[in-house]
Design a protein around this motif. Structure first.
Motif, PDB file in Angstrom:
ATOM      1  N   HIS A  90       0.595  -1.219   0.015  1.00  0.00           N
ATOM      2  CA  HIS A  90       0.006  -0.144   0.125  1.00  0.00           C
ATOM      3  C   HIS A  90       0.852   1.265  -0.086  1.00  0.00           C
ATOM      4  O   HIS A  90       0.200   2.325  -0.158  1.00  0.00           O
ATOM      5  CB  HIS A  90      -1.163  -0.061   1.103  1.00  0.00           C
ATOM      6  CG  HIS A  90      -0.323   0.039   2.627  1.00  0.00           C
ATOM      7  ND1 HIS A  90      -0.336  -1.056   3.347  1.00  0.00           N
ATOM      8  CD2 HIS A  90       0.326   1.055   3.339  1.00  0.00           C
ATOM      9  CE1 HIS A  90       0.397  -0.725   4.281  1.00  0.00           C
ATOM     10  NE2 HIS A  90       0.887   0.479   4.491  1.00  0.00           N
ATOM     11  N   ASN A 335      -3.185 -11.061  -7.610  1.00  0.00           N
ATOM     12  CA  ASN A 335      -3.714  -9.770  -6.802  1.00  0.00           C
ATOM     13  C   ASN A 335      -2.689  -9.156  -6.144  1.00  0.00           C
ATOM     14  O   ASN A 335      -2.922  -8.016  -5.834  1.00  0.00           O
ATOM     15  CB  ASN A 335      -4.934 -10.733  -5.760  1.00  0.00           C
ATOM     16  CG  ASN A 335      -6.013 -11.337  -6.491  1.00  0.00           C
ATOM     17  OD1 ASN A 335      -6.607 -12.105  -5.993  1.00  0.00           O
ATOM     18  ND2 ASN A 335      -6.240 -10.998  -7.474  1.00  0.00           N
ATOM     19  N   ALA A 338      -1.107  -6.674  -8.315  1.00  0.00           N
ATOM     20  CA  ALA A 338      -2.294  -5.578  -8.865  1.00  0.00           C
ATOM     21  C   ALA A 338      -1.828  -4.253  -8.478  1.00  0.00           C
ATOM     22  O   ALA A 338      -1.479  -4.038  -7.190  1.00  0.00           O
ATOM     23  CB  ALA A 338      -3.591  -5.907  -8.527  1.00  0.00           C
ATOM     24  N   ILE A 342      -4.265   2.162  -8.845  1.00  0.00           N
ATOM     25  CA  ILE A 342      -5.299   2.017  -9.936  1.00  0.00           C
ATOM     26  C   ILE A 342      -6.753   1.726  -9.416  1.00  0.00           C
ATOM     27  O   ILE A 342      -6.910   0.666  -8.608  1.00  0.00           O
ATOM     28  CB  ILE A 342      -5.043   1.052 -11.002  1.00  0.00           C
ATOM     29  CG1 ILE A 342      -3.673   1.416 -11.727  1.00  0.00           C
ATOM     30  CG2 ILE A 342      -6.154   0.913 -12.036  1.00  0.00           C
ATOM     31  CD1 ILE A 342      -3.204   0.504 -12.570  1.00  0.00           C
ATOM     32  N   ASN A 343      -7.626   2.527  -9.738  1.00  0.00           N
ATOM     33  CA  ASN A 343      -8.933   2.659  -9.319  1.00  0.00           C
ATOM     34  C   ASN A 343      -9.721   1.374  -9.505  1.00  0.00           C
ATOM     35  O   ASN A 343      -9.774   1.206 -10.908  1.00  0.00           O
ATOM     36  CB  ASN A 343      -9.826   3.723  -9.828  1.00  0.00           C
ATOM     37  CG  ASN A 343     -10.978   3.817  -8.977  1.00  0.00           C
ATOM     38  OD1 ASN A 343     -11.746   3.127  -8.759  1.00  0.00           O
ATOM     39  ND2 ASN A 343     -11.898   5.150  -9.028  1.00  0.00           N
ATOM     40  N   PRO A 344     -10.280   0.499  -8.738  1.00  0.00           N
ATOM     41  CA  PRO A 344     -10.851  -0.855  -9.355  1.00  0.00           C
ATOM     42  C   PRO A 344     -12.429  -0.526 -10.190  1.00  0.00           C
ATOM     43  O   PRO A 344     -13.084  -1.331  -9.789  1.00  0.00           O
ATOM     44  CB  PRO A 344     -10.975  -1.590  -8.074  1.00  0.00           C
ATOM     45  CG  PRO A 344     -11.111  -0.567  -6.954  1.00  0.00           C
ATOM     46  CD  PRO A 344     -10.387   0.704  -7.596  1.00  0.00           C
ATOM     47  N   TYR A 368     -17.693  -2.524 -10.663  1.00  0.00           N
ATOM     48  CA  TYR A 368     -16.529  -2.992  -9.837  1.00  0.00           C
ATOM     49  C   TYR A 368     -15.586  -3.767 -11.279  1.00  0.00           C
ATOM     50  O   TYR A 368     -16.481  -4.623 -11.899  1.00  0.00           O
ATOM     51  CB  TYR A 368     -16.597  -4.002  -8.761  1.00  0.00           C
ATOM     52  CG  TYR A 368     -15.632  -4.614  -8.166  1.00  0.00           C
ATOM     53  CD1 TYR A 368     -14.465  -4.143  -7.940  1.00  0.00           C
ATOM     54  CD2 TYR A 368     -15.772  -5.987  -7.906  1.00  0.00           C
ATOM     55  CE1 TYR A 368     -13.252  -4.785  -7.320  1.00  0.00           C
ATOM     56  CE2 TYR A 368     -14.676  -6.730  -7.233  1.00  0.00           C
ATOM     57  CZ  TYR A 368     -13.740  -6.126  -7.172  1.00  0.00           C
ATOM     58  OH  TYR A 368     -12.545  -6.998  -6.441  1.00  0.00           O
TER      59      TYR A 368
ATOM     60  N   ILE B 301      -9.341  -9.421  -3.225  1.00  0.00           N
ATOM     61  CA  ILE B 301      -8.847  -9.610  -1.886  1.00  0.00           C
ATOM     62  C   ILE B 301      -7.380  -8.621  -1.901  1.00  0.00           C
ATOM     63  O   ILE B 301      -6.892  -8.273  -0.702  1.00  0.00           O
ATOM     64  CB  ILE B 301      -8.165 -11.212  -1.762  1.00  0.00           C
ATOM     65  CG1 ILE B 301      -8.045 -11.699  -0.322  1.00  0.00           C
ATOM     66  CG2 ILE B 301      -6.755 -11.215  -2.803  1.00  0.00           C
ATOM     67  CD1 ILE B 301      -7.780 -12.804   0.116  1.00  0.00           C
ATOM     68  N   GLU B 302      -7.020  -8.244  -2.902  1.00  0.00           N
ATOM     69  CA  GLU B 302      -5.811  -7.299  -2.614  1.00  0.00           C
ATOM     70  C   GLU B 302      -6.304  -5.809  -2.206  1.00  0.00           C
ATOM     71  O   GLU B 302      -5.403  -5.260  -1.204  1.00  0.00           O
ATOM     72  CB  GLU B 302      -5.311  -6.936  -4.313  1.00  0.00           C
ATOM     73  CG  GLU B 302      -6.259  -6.029  -5.183  1.00  0.00           C
ATOM     74  CD  GLU B 302      -7.030  -7.313  -6.126  1.00  0.00           C
ATOM     75  OE1 GLU B 302      -7.546  -8.205  -5.608  1.00  0.00           O
ATOM     76  OE2 GLU B 302      -7.148  -6.733  -7.269  1.00  0.00           O
ATOM     77  N   TYR B 303      -7.473  -5.574  -2.059  1.00  0.00           N
ATOM     78  CA  TYR B 303      -8.175  -4.225  -1.323  1.00  0.00           C
ATOM     79  C   TYR B 303      -8.211  -4.878  -0.210  1.00  0.00           C
ATOM     80  O   TYR B 303      -7.766  -3.947   0.799  1.00  0.00           O
ATOM     81  CB  TYR B 303      -9.342  -3.772  -2.143  1.00  0.00           C
ATOM     82  CG  TYR B 303      -9.268  -3.567  -3.386  1.00  0.00           C
ATOM     83  CD1 TYR B 303      -8.542  -2.505  -3.980  1.00  0.00           C
ATOM     84  CD2 TYR B 303     -10.025  -4.602  -4.627  1.00  0.00           C
ATOM     85  CE1 TYR B 303      -8.291  -2.442  -5.571  1.00  0.00           C
ATOM     86  CE2 TYR B 303      -9.805  -4.134  -6.006  1.00  0.00           C
ATOM     87  CZ  TYR B 303      -8.803  -3.182  -6.145  1.00  0.00           C
ATOM     88  OH  TYR B 303      -8.947  -3.047  -7.550  1.00  0.00           O
ATOM     89  N   SER B 306      -4.638  -4.895   1.691  1.00  0.00           N
ATOM     90  CA  SER B 306      -4.112  -3.737   2.227  1.00  0.00           C
ATOM     91  C   SER B 306      -4.658  -2.701   3.103  1.00  0.00           C
ATOM     92  O   SER B 306      -4.175  -2.218   3.756  1.00  0.00           O
ATOM     93  CB  SER B 306      -3.649  -2.856   0.604  1.00  0.00           C
ATOM     94  OG  SER B 306      -2.481  -3.440   0.156  1.00  0.00           O
ATOM     95  N   ARG B 310      -2.990  -1.764   6.424  1.00  0.00           N
ATOM     96  CA  ARG B 310      -2.756  -0.413   6.669  1.00  0.00           C
ATOM     97  C   ARG B 310      -3.540  -0.470   8.348  1.00  0.00           C
ATOM     98  O   ARG B 310      -2.921   0.522   9.163  1.00  0.00           O
ATOM     99  CB  ARG B 310      -3.701   0.313   5.893  1.00  0.00           C
ATOM    100  CG  ARG B 310      -2.991   0.601   4.632  1.00  0.00           C
ATOM    101  CD  ARG B 310      -3.740   1.439   3.752  1.00  0.00           C
ATOM    102  NE  ARG B 310      -4.061   2.475   3.977  1.00  0.00           N
ATOM    103  CZ  ARG B 310      -5.095   3.564   3.418  1.00  0.00           C
ATOM    104  NH1 ARG B 310      -5.451   2.959   2.212  1.00  0.00           N
ATOM    105  NH2 ARG B 310      -5.526   4.775   3.836  1.00  0.00           N
TER     106      ARG B 310
END
Lengths: 483, 411
Positions: A90, A335, A338, A342-344, A368, B301-303, B306, B310
């Motif tokens: 992140h 994943n 990624a 970048i906005n999903p 999405y 799952i990547e969102y 993170s 965080r």
């Protein structure tokens, strides 16, 4: 190491805002440079004008990532591993996706051929990204240089994917290096015991070399000793050891290496890392395991691979070469790598799929990215001409968007008006996702359309159309709704 | 050139012309030691030259062991994650939270509690051809509960999870209480029916229970209020409260000493806001667990990864509104087509019996690496596979070293 800011970069640029790089100002070049959106070489004056030579040198040092990139293999299939600037994705993003290798041994040639073919052919597209494997790790099981060289040759005859030569014996290593001349294989591995002989080979053949030790001081000593001998193409293996207690230690060692290089700026270990989930098989009588035992070990291997991919181990060697296994590992990697910047979300709107007519069915989904790609992919694959109304749910999938209220009857009505759906689609039906079933009643009122609840997964769309899409019936129902 | 000294000298000799001169350009020699004898044809002069040329290069390749030490990593995490204790009167308690370090950073120290599993149970039977129901589960999941069919009795279902499959806790999802769902398929149940189901589960197992709402805001408030008397004396969790519902539910939790699950959708700022609102209403910080939403492996799952990472790092670094243990609906993995799609539809994906449970394990596992403390799971194989890796990761450092290079020669 503190993260770089454009203010560190600005004083080292010409500062003329000449625009040759395509950016309006040197400031915006600096911002993009740090985000890896533009390359340093695009700043032409910096390279062509002598007066900037000093600045260029400093800038090059400044933007060299704390973990350098190492190339393995040659030609089109060559890979570059490393290059990370952060430990936590992140904070920026991870760059070069973990390279995935599969092992073969030099004693069982049939097995070697089969596994090499698997790696070579494992290549497909998932939601816009390519999922494939990067190379073959050839192990010397025979202990014989000639046998090893023959096995490596066999692999080379099947594929030009990058190769890792795995042996602790310098004589066997040299036999492998001789047959991989100019192929730039990775040597695996130098240890405290064999490092001098291995280092000589690395210099002679000019190839990257792995160093191994579970003792991180020893690992660093190996790096420093190799650097002192003029070697700088190094890959680090802090040991991958399966089993109770060992897995935690393995993960810790990988994190310590990344932290030391990235956060503490220790340049002497600023190299890519390698992990060996295949090691879960090392104390097993592999050929005599039952199916259940094999699957259990593959699961353990997948978990080990997952924890190492999660914080950017740069190269992994696996033993399980099966579709269901690589599906999971490939998607974990897709994943984690990624780009979080970048906005999903895709643009909301009315999309045309397979050249629809005003009579074609109208589908609805959220914006999405994943949801949109899956629905679009399935509709395209089924060759059904159709309209796809994509609702702005701020990039949230159907189930959560319904629960969270972003996908509701009023929002859908607004989209129908905004994107002039009624002008393009002449019937009065609309198919909504099964996961949005609870919107049916409200939506019929607000949108004045006959709502058909579709399947929970869009894979069921063809069946739904066959069984329940009947324009005459829909129009009749709509007439009834009007009275 | 050859590395054999004898052959090397012969090779070298061939390079000299008749006058005994050879020009070396752009070459490197890497050698340990060099013994020169007068070349047969080219004469002494050439040999001297060669020696002079070789010396500086040979010096470059020094193979000397350089003892070095890696600086010890010391990191300051000034805060700790709050400890949450789920209590079951006369039964088992489950403790989560209390972390001092990021998950599994054993080089810094050991965290006190490991991630646990709460297994899903529902208040409606599983959908079958003969029995239409709002609860549709994929085949590899439902086959574990249909033979014999335990899904008609949440108590039996919970018992199976705890006694046979090793779940630490039970989540009873009252999805049937949603008034907008059809009654003939198990929807629109009354709070009285919910109480009966809860009683069945409480009678059947002695672990703490999570009260899962239907997502219908109005009915959830009714449900949580309605069950409060029955669960008083235990410390269960009301799942969940959102920005729209916390004002009505937090007072119930406060009055009856229950935990709330603070749920937001992949948005760190919203989570901070909701948590601080809950704290402002006076709910004790040891009664809050947060759920920032699980996107399954392959579908976001990547969102989640993170956001969990965080939030955990912030919590450890002193952000009080994020210093809570985290829960996650890792069951969502079964919404991924890679997990549920039948073999005949996707032969290239391999057997579903293998990829399905693995999907749920990896979804839970990768999040546990970044802070998930409570995994809501469904498939028994996934529960076992997740618990196994957590146990192996949390075990103390073994005293016996293992040779990590044996894999090179495995058969």
């Amino acid at each position: 190491m503190p993260k770089l800011s454009p203010l560190n970069v600005i004083p080292l640029l010409p500062g003329t805002n000449c625009g040759q790089c395509g950016e309006q100002t040197c400031m915006s070049f600096a911002v993009k440079l740090l985000d890896h959106l533009i390359e340093l070489k695009e700043c032409k004056p910096l390279f062509s004008e002598k007066k900037y030579a000093k600045k260029l040198k400093k800038l090059k040092e400044l933007v060299t990532p704390p973990i350098i990139s190492i190339k393995i293999g040659t030609g089109e299939k060559q890979i570059s591993i490393g290059g990370e600037e952060v430990l936590y994705r992140h904070e920026l993003t991870y760059y070069s996706p973990t390279a995935i290798f599969v092992d073969v041994n030099d004693e069982d040639l049939d097995d070697l051929i089969q596994r090499t073919e698997f790696v070579k052919n494992y290549d497909w597209i998932r939601l816009g990204d390519r999922i494939n494997l990067q190379g073959i790790a050839v192990r010397s099981l025979s202990g014989n240089p000639d046998t090893f060289a023959q096995a490596v040759k066999k692999v080379l005859s099947i594929t030009d994917l990058p190769i890792i030569l795995c042996t602790l014996d310098p004589k066997i290593m040299e036999a492998g290096l001789k047959v991989t001349k100019n192929k730039n294989p990775l040597m695996y591995t130098a240890t405290k015991e064999n490092w001098k002989e291995m280092a000589k080979l690395a210099l002679e053949y000019d190839v990257p070399i792995t160093v191994y030790s579970t003792d991180l001081d020893e690992l660093k000593s190996l790096c420093v000793s190799l650097e002192n001998a003029g070697i700088n193409k190094i890959v680090l293996d802090p040991g991958t050891i399966p089993g109770e207690g060992h897995i935690g230690e393995t993960y810790s060692r990988h994190i310590i290496l990344k932290k030391s290089a990235i956060e503490k700026g220790d340049k002497s270990i600023g190299y890519p890392t390698i992990g060996i989930p295949a090691a879960v098989w090392m104390d097993q009588d592999i050929k005599n395991l039952s199916l259940g035992e094999r699957v259990t070990l593959s699961y353990e291997e997948a978990k080990l691979g997952t924890i190492l991919i999660s914080h950017a181990t740069n190269l992994l060697i696996f033993h399980t070469a099966e579709n269901w296994f690589m599906l999971a590992i490939g998607v974990v990697r897709q994943n984690i790598y990624a780009d979080p910047r970048i906005n999903p979300a895709v643009e909301p709107g009315l999309y045309e799929i397979n050249n629809p007519t005003p009579e074609s069915p109208l589908f609805l989904t959220t914006n999405y990215t994943m949801t949109y790609f899956v629905v679009k992919g399935d509709l395209e694959e089924s060759r059904i001409p159709s309209w796809l109304l994509v609702i702005n749910t701020e990039g949230i999938g159907v189930e959560c968007a319904v629960a969270g209220g972003d996908l509701n009857a009023d929002a859908i009505k607004e989209h129908i008006e905004k994107y002039k759906v009624n002008e393009k689609v002449k019937h009065h039906g609309i198919i909504i996702p099964g996961l949005a079933a609870r919107l049916q009643g409200e939506l019929e009122d607000s949108a004045n359309r006959v709502v058909i609840v579709g399947p929970r997964d869009c894979g069921g769309i063809p069946l739904l159309l066959e069984k329940r899409w009947n324009l005459e019936k829909i129009e009749k129902l709509w007439q009834e709704m009007q009275s | 050139m050859s590395r054999d000294p004898e052959e090397f000298m012969n090779d070298l000799e061939k390079l000299f012309d008749e006058t005994g001169v050879a020009i070396f350009k752009d070459i490197q020699f890497f050698i340990d030691s060099l013994v020169l004898r007068p070349p047969k044809a080219a004469g002494y002069q050439a040999a001297t030259m060669a020696t002079q040329m070789l010396q500086p290069i040979a010096k470059r390749a020094e193979f000397i062991w350089k003892d070095s030490k890696l600086a010890t990593i010391t990191e300051d995490y000034p805060s700790e994650i709050n400890v949450i204790t789920f209590k079951r009167k006369g039964g088992k308690n489950v403790v989560i939270g209390g972390e001092k370090y990021p998950p599994f950073y054993s080089f810094l120290g050991k965290n006190p509690n490991r991630p646990v599993v709460t297994a899903d149970v529902f208040d409606v039977p599983i959908h079958t051809k003969e029995r239409p129901s709002i609860l549709r589960l994929s085949k590899p999941v439902k086959e574990h509960f249909l033979n014999p069919d335990v899904s008609t009795n949440p108590g039996l279902w919970a018992k199976k999870h705890v006694e046979e499959f090793g779940a630490d806790m039970i989540t009873l999802h009252f999805i049937g209480t949603d008034p907008t769902l059809p009654e003939k398929e198990g929807g629109n149940q009354s709070v009285r029916q919910a109480l009966e189901h809860l009683e069945q589960v409480m009678d059947a197992v002695d672990v703490p229970i999570i009260i899962g709402g239907s997502g219908n805001h109005r009915k959830d408030v009714e449900l949580f209020t309605g069950v409060a008397d029955m669960i008083a004396g235990n410390r269960f969790m009301l799942s969940s409260v959102e920005l729209d519902t916390y004002e009505k539910i937090v007072p119930v939790a406060k009055k009856y000493d229950q935990i709330v699950l603070s749920w937001t959708q992949l948005d760190v700022n919203n989570q901070k806001k909701l948590n601080s609102e809950i704290l402002d209403m006076g709910l004790s910080k040891d009664l809050i667990v947060m759920d920032p939403t699980v996107g399954p492996l392959g579908y976001g799952i990547e969102y989640s990864f993170s956001v969990y990472e965080r939030m955990r790092l912030s919590g450890l670094k002193g952000e009080e509104t994020l210093a809570f243990p985290m829960s996650g609906g890792t069951t969502n993995a079964w919404g991924a087509r890679e997990a549920f799609m039948a073999d005949k539809l996707r032969p290239e994906w391999g057997p579903r019996a293998f990829r399905g449970p693995l999907w749920e394990i990896l979804t839970a596992f990768i999040l546990s690496i970044v802070g998930l403390d409570l995994a809501m799971m469904l498939h028994p194989g996934s529960v076992a596979g997740f618990k196994d890796i957590i146990e192996k990761l949390s075990a103390p450092k073994p005293s016996k070293p293992v040779d990590g290079l044996k894999w090179i020669t495995m058969k």
